[in-house]
Scaffold this motif. Structure first.
Motif, PDB file in Angstrom:
ATOM      1  N   MET A 168      26.156  45.907 -39.277  1.00 53.93           N
ATOM      2  CA  MET A 168      26.209  46.892 -37.873  1.00 53.93           C
ATOM      3  C   MET A 168      27.785  46.932 -37.223  1.00 53.93           C
ATOM      4  O   MET A 168      27.796  47.690 -36.234  1.00 53.93           O
ATOM      5  CB  MET A 168      25.003  46.587 -36.542  1.00 53.93           C
ATOM      6  N   ILE A 169      27.995  46.276 -37.225  1.00 53.96           N
ATOM      7  CA  ILE A 169      29.536  46.014 -36.811  1.00 53.96           C
ATOM      8  C   ILE A 169      30.175  47.015 -36.113  1.00 53.96           C
ATOM      9  O   ILE A 169      30.287  47.592 -35.204  1.00 53.96           O
ATOM     10  CB  ILE A 169      29.758  44.214 -36.569  1.00 53.96           C
ATOM     11  N   PRO A 170      30.754  47.968 -36.966  1.00 55.21           N
ATOM     12  CA  PRO A 170      31.229  48.966 -37.250  1.00 55.21           C
ATOM     13  C   PRO A 170      30.575  49.943 -35.877  1.00 55.21           C
ATOM     14  O   PRO A 170      31.567  51.179 -36.056  1.00 55.21           O
ATOM     15  CB  PRO A 170      31.572  49.016 -38.490  1.00 55.21           C
ATOM     16  N   PHE A 171      29.071  50.135 -36.609  1.00 56.25           N
ATOM     17  CA  PHE A 171      28.512  51.631 -36.767  1.00 56.25           C
ATOM     18  C   PHE A 171      27.281  51.181 -34.621  1.00 56.25           C
ATOM     19  O   PHE A 171      26.881  52.309 -34.571  1.00 56.25           O
ATOM     20  CB  PHE A 171      27.860  51.731 -37.283  1.00 56.25           C
ATOM     21  N   SER A 172      27.982  50.003 -34.660  1.00 62.31           N
ATOM     22  CA  SER A 172      27.713  49.928 -33.154  1.00 62.31           C
ATOM     23  C   SER A 172      28.190  49.427 -31.870  1.00 62.31           C
ATOM     24  O   SER A 172      29.887  49.431 -32.635  1.00 62.31           O
ATOM     25  CB  SER A 172      26.342  49.046 -32.957  1.00 62.31           C
ATOM     26  N   ARG A 173      27.971  49.194 -30.668  1.00 67.84           N
ATOM     27  CA  ARG A 173      29.360  49.004 -29.886  1.00 67.84           C
ATOM     28  C   ARG A 173      29.918  47.017 -29.421  1.00 67.84           C
ATOM     29  O   ARG A 173      30.877  46.618 -29.639  1.00 67.84           O
ATOM     30  CB  ARG A 173      28.775  48.983 -28.421  1.00 67.84           C
ATOM     31  N   PHE A 174      28.563  46.833 -30.562  1.00 71.66           N
ATOM     32  CA  PHE A 174      29.538  45.648 -31.689  1.00 71.66           C
ATOM     33  C   PHE A 174      31.827  45.885 -32.096  1.00 71.66           C
ATOM     34  O   PHE A 174      32.182  45.020 -32.086  1.00 71.66           O
ATOM     35  CB  PHE A 174      29.141  44.701 -32.493  1.00 71.66           C
ATOM     36  N   SER A 175      31.619  47.455 -32.499  1.00 73.37           N
ATOM     37  CA  SER A 175      32.707  47.324 -32.933  1.00 73.37           C
ATOM     38  C   SER A 175      33.969  46.947 -31.747  1.00 73.37           C
ATOM     39  O   SER A 175      34.916  47.646 -31.967  1.00 73.37           O
ATOM     40  CB  SER A 175      32.927  49.326 -33.275  1.00 73.37           C
ATOM     41  N   HIS A 176      33.114  46.664 -30.229  1.00 70.77           N
ATOM     42  CA  HIS A 176      34.146  46.617 -29.270  1.00 70.77           C
ATOM     43  C   HIS A 176      35.492  45.316 -29.824  1.00 70.77           C
ATOM     44  O   HIS A 176      36.345  45.310 -29.295  1.00 70.77           O
ATOM     45  CB  HIS A 176      33.533  46.300 -28.074  1.00 70.77           C
ATOM     46  N   MET A 177      35.360  44.460 -30.950  1.00 72.83           N
ATOM     47  CA  MET A 177      35.185  43.806 -31.213  1.00 72.83           C
ATOM     48  C   MET A 177      36.904  43.954 -32.218  1.00 72.83           C
ATOM     49  O   MET A 177      37.401  43.891 -31.531  1.00 72.83           O
ATOM     50  CB  MET A 177      34.705  43.256 -32.954  1.00 72.83           C
ATOM     51  N   LEU A 178      36.947  45.805 -32.489  1.00 67.39           N
ATOM     52  CA  LEU A 178      37.836  46.486 -33.328  1.00 67.39           C
ATOM     53  C   LEU A 178      38.865  47.106 -31.498  1.00 67.39           C
ATOM     54  O   LEU A 178      39.818  46.376 -31.786  1.00 67.39           O
ATOM     55  CB  LEU A 178      37.755  47.378 -34.041  1.00 67.39           C
ATOM     56  N   THR A 179      37.847  47.659 -30.851  1.00 71.33           N
ATOM     57  CA  THR A 179      38.708  48.617 -29.712  1.00 71.33           C
ATOM     58  C   THR A 179      38.971  48.270 -29.003  1.00 71.33           C
ATOM     59  O   THR A 179      39.672  48.699 -28.498  1.00 71.33           O
ATOM     60  CB  THR A 179      37.730  50.095 -29.371  1.00 71.33           C
TER      61      THR A 179
END
Ligand code: HEM
Ligand code: SF4
Ligand code: SF4
Ligand code: SF4
Lengths: 219, 459, 129
Positions: free
Chosen positions: A187-198
């Motif tokens: 889910m990380i790349p496809f949810s707001r968990f992607s804040h890890m990258l952004t």
């Protein structure tokens, strides 16, 4: 059943790791390309120095003023984020599996310590959920998806904790643990968990605008 | 950061009155604009802006916000309205642009009426929240996007739209006519000559070191400020000039209504004026938003990464004059002063430390506001809010309670506000909250305390 | 939203607990392996039924008590007179490519995976004391 377990602890780990890392990489490339084509000005202002200055300032606990205005939440969130990475990466059981697959090993956390840390992570997530109910300005922003995200992170920790203690339904608990961990990774790349990258990207841009153009601090 | 120990009580229960006024305040431009809208046009316009005029930056902001609420503490509106969640920065985004995204542009007129209000009247685009969000999410940028959409839908509030119209026709903000401008400068020159013989306000002097520029309200009703600057220029022996042609006004209200095309035209005309005069650099009067226009935003619209000229805000210029000894202070100002950091030159250009040095060189008794420097609270007038005009003054005063508390806590007799917008806004606050304070520009104090030398070339 | 989550988890847990309670695969010959060879074991010794394994493997001791020479399995040879730790050292080293812990894990678990039966998860062997 054993072949199902073999699948989720073998190929499925690969699949989720690839989706997680590949997804983030894909997303990163997508962002860079779209900045290039649609907002190239971003690169005109981005500087390594000011990006690192801002990211660095925001990594120092309680250094930014904002974090001092909400010390409890910020402190808990800070610790939560650290443990979120430390526990899975330094858990003895994970390292053993990794070692047997790749013959690479590194020092592990003491099991008892890891146990308490997991409890701390679960407690932090419970705090986040309660805070979403209790603090009016946070409640105003909150929707179901926020609880869902909290739940998604909590699940691998809760099932991991219960599995470790072998209180009940051990086999199912481990299956749930493995699946929920994989689900979270996927889910990380496809949810707001992607804040890890952004997060580092948005911070770098704001840090550069402030440092480079505005000659002011952004923390 | 609410100062509980010093909570202002609104005189004569005006909060409620303003609350009522808020419900009633109808803006003919907004209402007429809304009347003209069809669902198709709304949808098309919103999607056009969101798809064609934004990119990965906006997308990242929307995808990254964790709804953590940390930005709330940043916003004066939130703090002034007893922490009403609707006024927190992320809520303003939620109630405008997130909704537009979710509904794919299919929003109602009532929704848009709210969107105009939120983006134009409940946000100073001061960017304080960008310093309080752990991700550095730029809420002001998104509020300006909402204003852009409102502009394209022609539902911008009447008063500020009028200033944009003036910009469009005259290239200045206040319908100042070409001859009126020159007359005003000559009149100030004449007056000043009684104090300084041979003083000149040189018009269109090619190759001068400095082009001095002001905003249109100065010739319109604060011409004395031009007088004071001329006195300083004269005493310091500066090789300067002012343009006689349109392009002299550095203000830019179109920047705040999302009328980027006109905003770009204004900045371009301004820089072209300086280029025609072949000056070395541009010095500008004490205005915050004008500085933002030519230092930060107008140049970008015209594809200059940084302004094509060195643009020096009055604060930095005073600093230069004093530290280089071109102007000396005869006798320091005695009263207890405090300083308002205008967002656009402190958070916007880091001039806050220089400003303090100048104030300390000019004044004897300086007390700082808390919070200050980059963390200052906006005056509450900026970002085009005060320019939406008298219909909204009541609610603006309610929204500025926080600033009033901050001012009162200093116990200063004199408030220095080196920005036109701040100046007007703070003046309203002082009156409304009955603060016993005088308000001054830094130039007022410079002029008052400086040695009134008569400059002789070569001497 | 939250309520339905909580009821959801509760339901899953109750069902799972029931399932394990009634699906007893415990052998009556279970014993706990002595893990004296490990210096500081993290987990209690594994539970194991030697008798069951002898039966299931048709008395072929060499399947587990194997002999390797130069990294190759020697067929037919068996090593039941030795301790596992006689060959498998604790720490990985060039002449110890299969440390003791990994040797146990792989021997038991890989076979259980191949055979499609038997415990394969940590806590299924290292049952809490
Ligand atoms: C490594 C980079 C990461 C950074 C820099 C980061 C940063 C942040 C920040 C700044 C916030 C909001 C404010 C705060 O809580 O302090 C936040 C919230 C949150 N993050 Fe992360 N994060 C990272 C990785 C992750 C990952 C991998 C997950 C989970 C898979 C995660 C889960 C969460 C959750 C659930 C919240 C919301 C807490 C709430 O409900 O208030 N984060 N993160
Ligand atoms: S830009 Fe300023 S006024 Fe607008 S939401 Fe942020 S803090 Fe509030
Ligand atoms: S502080 Fe940033 S991430 Fe948190 S709610 Fe505000 S805008 Fe969103
Ligand atoms: S008017 Fe002054 S304080 Fe207010 S936004 Fe402009 S610069 Fe900021």
């Amino acid at each position: 059943m054993n072949s199902f377990i073999a699948f989720i602890m073998g190929p499925m780990v690969w699949i989720s790791a690839i989706i997680f890392l590949g997804g983030l990489l894909f997303k990163f490339i997508g962002i860079i390309q779209s900045v290039r084509s649609k907002e190239p000005y971003v690169f005109s202002y981005l500087t390594v120095k000011h990006s690192l200055r801002s990211i660095g300032a925001w990594l120092i606990p309680f250094f930014p003023k904002s974090t001092r205005l909400s010390p409890v939440y910020y402190g808990i969130s800070y610790v939560f984020h650290i443990f979120l990475f430390v526990i899975p990466l330094f858990l003895a059981s994970h390292i053993v599996l990794f070692n047997e697959a790749f013959q690479i090993s590194w020092p592990a956390l003491n099991d008892g310590v890891a146990d308490w840390l997991s409890l701390a992570v679960i407690a932090a997530l419970v705090f986040f959920a309660i805070r979403r109910q209790m603090v009016p300005e946070v409640k105003y922003l909150t929707s179901g998806s926020d609880y869902l995200l909290i739940f998604l992170v909590a699940l691998p920790f809760i099932t991991g904790y219960l599995a470790y203690h072998q209180w009940f339904a051990y086999r199912w608990m481990v299956v749930a643990h493995v699946l929920s961990g994989e689900l979270m990774l996927i889910m990380i790349p496809f949810s707001r968990f992607s804040h890890m990258l952004t997060a580092p990207l948005t911070r770098a841009y704001m840090g550069s605008e402030f440092g480079n153009v505005r000659h002011a601090r952004d923390w | 950061m609410q100062s509980q120990d010093n909570t202002m009580t609104d005189p004569s229960n005006e909060t409620k009155q303003a609350e009522k006024a808020k419900q009633k305040a109808t803006d003919p431009a907004i209402e007429a604009g809304l009347e003209r809208l069809t669902p198709e046009r709304i949808k098309k316009t919103i999607n056009q802006v969101l798809e064609k005029e934004t990119g990965p930056r906006f997308k990242a902001y929307v995808e990254t916000c964790m709804r953590c609420g940390l930005c709330a503490e940043a916003c004066s509106y939130f703090l002034s309205n007893d922490r009403d969640p609707r006024f927190m920065p992320a809520a303003k985004v939620k109630n405008t642009i997130w909704e537009m995204l979710v509904k794919k542009g299919e929003v109602s007129r009532d929704f848009l009426r709210e969107a105009v209000r939120i983006s134009h009247l409940e946000c100073n685009v001061c960017k304080r929240c960008a310093m309080y969000c752990p991700f550095g999410i730029d809420i002001a940028y998104m509020m300006l996007l909402v204003r852009r959409i409102c502009h394209k839908l022609e539902i911008t509030p009447q008063y500020i739209q009028d200033t944009v119209n003036s910009h469009s026709v005259t290239l200045n903000q206040m319908w100042v006519k070409d001859d009126e401008w020159i007359d005003t400068l000559q009149w100030q020159e004449e007056d000043a000559r009684e104090e300084f013989e041979d003083l000149q306000i040189p018009l269109d002097k090619m190759g001068a070191d400095i082009m001095y520029s002001v905003i249109a309200p100065e010739p319109k009703f604060q011409a004395g400020l031009i007088y004071q600057t001329a006195a300083m220029m004269h005493a310091a022996g500066i090789d300067w000039t002012m343009p006689s042609t349109p392009g002299w006004d550095n203000s830019n209200m179109a920047m705040y209504t999302g009328d980027n095309e006109i905003s770009g035209r204004i900045a371009k005309a301004f820089f072209e004026t300086a280029a025609k005069l072949r000056v070395k650099r541009i010095v500008m009067g004490e205005c915050g938003h004008a500085f933002r226009s030519v230092y930060d935003m107008g140049n970008r619209w015209n594809s200059w990464v940084m302004p094509p000229f060195e643009v020096v805000h009055a604060l930095a210029f005073y600093h230069e004059l004093l530290t280089e000894g071109r102007i000396t202070i005869a006798e320091k100002y005695k009263k207890k002063v405090t300083l308002h950091d205008p967002c656009n030159v402190s958070r916007g250009r880091g001039l806050h430390d220089k400003a303090r040095e100048v104030v300390n060189m000019v004044c004897e008794d300086f007390v700082d506001m808390v919070p200050n420097r980059e963390h200052n609270f906006c005056c509450g007038a900026g970002g085009g809010v005060i320019n939406c005009g008298p219909p909204y003054k009541g609610e603006r005063m309610v929204n500025n309670r926080n600033k009033a508390e901050q001012l009162a806590a200093t116990g200063a007799e004199v408030l220095i506000a080196p920005c036109h917008n701040c100046h007007s806004g703070l003046e309203d606050i002082i009156q409304h909250y009955d603060l016993k304070m005088e308000i001054k520009f830094l130039g007022d104090l410079m002029y008052e305390t400086m040695e009134k030398k008569i400059y002789k070339p070569g001497a | 939203m939250r309520k339905s989550f909580i009821t959801g988890i509760a339901l899953v847990l109750v069902l799972a607990a029931g399932w394990t309670a009634f699906s007893g695969q415990d052998s009556q010959y279970l014993e706990r392996l002595d893990n004296w060879a490990f210096e500081s074991p993290r987990r209690p010794g594994a539970v194991f039924s030697h008798d069951d394994h002898i039966m299931d493997l048709d008395d072929d001791c060499s399947i587990c008590h194997h002999v390797y020479e130069d990294g190759k399995l020697v067929p037919g040879e068996s090593s039941e007179d030795y301790y596992c730790s006689d060959c498998h050292g604790l720490k990985p080293a060039p002449d110890n490519s299969m440390p003791l812990e990994a040797a146990y894990h792989k021997l038991c678990r890989d076979c259980h995976f191949d055979e499609g039966q038997g415990p394969v998860l940590c806590g299924e062997c290292h049952i809490k004391e």
